[in-house]
Write a protein that holds these residues in place. Structure first.
Motif, PDB file in Angstrom:
ATOM      1  N   ALA A 189       0.831  -1.205   0.000  1.00 49.70           N
ATOM      2  CA  ALA A 189       0.000   0.000   0.000  1.00 49.70           C
ATOM      3  C   ALA A 189       0.866   1.256   0.000  1.00 49.70           C
ATOM      4  CB  ALA A 189      -0.934   0.002   1.209  1.00 49.70           C
TER       5      ALA A 189
ATOM      6  N   ASN B 287      -2.803   6.822  -2.578  1.00 48.88           N
ATOM      7  CA  ASN B 287      -3.185   7.150  -1.205  1.00 48.88           C
ATOM      8  C   ASN B 287      -4.347   8.141  -1.137  1.00 48.88           C
ATOM      9  OD1 ASN B 287      -1.326   5.441  -0.082  1.00 48.88           O
ATOM     10  ND2 ASN B 287       0.256   7.009   0.150  1.00 48.88           N
TER      11      ASN B 287
ATOM     12  N   SER C 244      -1.087   5.573   4.127  1.00 50.66           N
ATOM     13  CA  SER C 244      -1.075   4.204   3.600  1.00 50.66           C
ATOM     14  C   SER C 244      -1.372   3.171   4.687  1.00 50.66           C
ATOM     15  CB  SER C 244       0.271   3.897   2.928  1.00 50.66           C
ATOM     16  OG  SER C 244       1.341   4.011   3.861  1.00 50.66           O
TER      17      SER C 244
END
Length: 490
Positions: A299, A305, A314
């Motif tokens: 992520a 994001n 994240s």
């Protein structure tokens, strides 16, 4: 069973009074733990300048200790102090551990010592609330699966709130303030438990209803201090933890076998069911362990994001896991009520594993539509949704399974064995996550890092899908044992 009955089985208003206290303390304790877990690996890399590989190794060792001591805490609750006393002792130990980290000022030796206290404190605490909860219900109570599904939901309410909050606190106010949120959660846990302890005055393990000598307290607390010191040393010597965990696992397995051999036939069949399903759950926990490690860093490196135009940290993506658990818990609880005698727990475990495999296979598909190595967050949202269903069908029902099949006198101990699978799986999870780690000091191109994540996640998805097919194939045989057990009981 009518729709009204199905709803009541999940309704908080239809549970025994002790349920509310146990629900509350588990929510706040997990609030604290997952607040730490959600940002720990990021903190280790960003603030303490560890490589991703080193951070994964330390985190895996910490989780191994966290769950490795649960069987010990369950045994102390069953045999020595009683579940309620051990909950208080565990909470105090956890408060100390989280406080050391929160006020460490990034001093590494205080971080390590705080993690050591948390690992022992969690071991003392973890199995005892679920052991108390199982004592609130008769094994034939129709509310049992629904109650443990709600209990599991309490864990995820706490983790959702903290995992959503701590990354923001860390960014705005600093990491020590973010870690302080965990201290707050444990203080609430202690206050709630002490204030409403009267609700559980009539339930507990045998020692809860006996007076305990000061000598017993002294030796127990001394043993806890020794365990903290040993844990601290082990965190500096990660290779030794694996050896210690193997020895601890062997001792616990031998004890489990000894207890099983002495049982009558119907109880031995129950223990066989527990053994098989626990091994299957071990595989799930390996997959689950990717969330705070490889998926968390996926992520950070390769996922946009923003969600629907709103910027997020994240690490906050991890809150999607408890979010979906909260959403799916009442739905699955109602499905269980409707299909209870047709969809036995062995099939639920197998289907849950299929959803877990899908959660990993979704991510490489999403990378096909990436832009310059950055993937849409929608794919991660779908992945966490699939993982959430799988988690509810395996980990969520695992506690209910133990409550149904475990002898009362060994409830805490067997709960501890269940959590020990988390400990064993953590090292396997750490190894798999290390396959996605990048060398220290090298800035990676998102396109290149995405290739690495795609390769690892695809392999995880395929292997877990094969395992789920095997589980489906063997489920009928396990069901025969369950039915045989039921007939013997009748």
């Amino acid at each position: 069973m009518s729709l009204k009955d199905n709803i009541c089985n999940f309704n908080l208003l239809k549970q025994p009074k002790p349920f509310y206290l146990i629900f509350s303390i588990e929510l706040w304790e997990r609030f604290s733990f997952y607040g730490l877990q959600g940002i720990l690996t990021i903190y280790l890399t960003k603030i303490l300048n560890m490589s991703e590989d080193a951070a994964f190794s330390l985190f895996s060792a910490f989780i191994a200790l966290v769950y490795g001591f649960v069987a010990v805490g369950g045994w102390i609750g069953d045999k020595i102090l009683g579940s309620k006393r051990v909950i208080i002792l565990g909470t105090l130990t956890l408060i100390l551990g989280y406080s050391l980290i929160a006020f460490s000022k990034n001093k590494i030796f205080l971080i390590y010592f705080g993690l050591s206290c948390i690992s022992v404190g969690n071991g003392l605490f973890k199995s005892n609330p679920s052991s108390l909860l199982s004592s609130c219900y008769d094994k034939k109570d129709a509310r049992l699966d629904g109650a443990f599904t709600m209990y599991y939901m309490s864990i995820n309410i706490g983790s959702f709130l903290s995992m959503l909050t701590t990354p923001v606190l860390a960014k705005i106010y600093g990491w020590n303030i973010a870690f302080s949120l965990s201290v707050f959660g444990l203080l609430v846990t202690l206050l709630v438990f002490l204030s409403f302890k009267g609700l559980i005055k009539n339930i507990g393990s045998y020692p809860d209803f006996q007076s305990i000598s000061s000598k017993t307290y002294f030796f127990t607390i001394s043993g806890i201090i020794v365990l903290i010191l040993i844990s601290n040393w082990l965190l500096y010597n990660l290779k030794v933890i694996k050896i210690v965990l193997m020895i601890l696992s062997m001792i616990i397995v031998i004890k489990f076998i000894q207890e099983t051999v002495l049982m009558k036939r119907s109880d031995r069949l129950k223990m066989l069911i527990i053994s098989i399903l626990t091994i299957e759950a071990l595989i799930f926990f390996v997959l689950y362990g990717q969330m705070p490690m490889s998926i968390n860093f996926f992520a950070a490196h390769n996922v946009k994001n923003t969600i629907f135009g709103f910027p997020i940290e994240s690490a906050q993506y991890q809150s999607l896991n408890p979010f979906w658990i909260i959403i799916f818990s009442p739905i699955l609880s109602r499905i269980y009520d409707k299909t209870g005698k047709y969809l036995m727990i062995s099939y639920k475990f197998a289907i849950g594993m299929i959803f877990c495999s899908i959660s990993f296979l979704i991510l490489p598909i999403g990378s096909i539509f990436s832009e310059c190595g950055i993937v849409s967050p929608l794919w991660l949202i779908f992945s966490y949704a699939s993982q959430g269903i799988g988690e509810l069908m395996i980990s969520g029902l695992g506690l209910s399974m133990i409550a149904q099949f475990s002898p009362r006198r060994l409830m805490g101990f067997i709960m501890g064995i269940w959590f020990l699978t988390n400990s064993v799986s953590s090292f396997i999870s750490g190894y798999i996550s290390s396959l996605t780690a990048f060398p220290e000091g090298i800035v990676t191109d998102p396109i290149e890092s995405l290739k690495v994540y795609d390769s690892v996640f695809t392999k995880i998805g395929i292997i877990s899908l094969i395992i789920s097919i095997i589980m489906l194939y063997t489920a009928p045989y396990l069901n025969r044992i369950i039915l045989l057990k039921t007939q013997d009981k009748q």
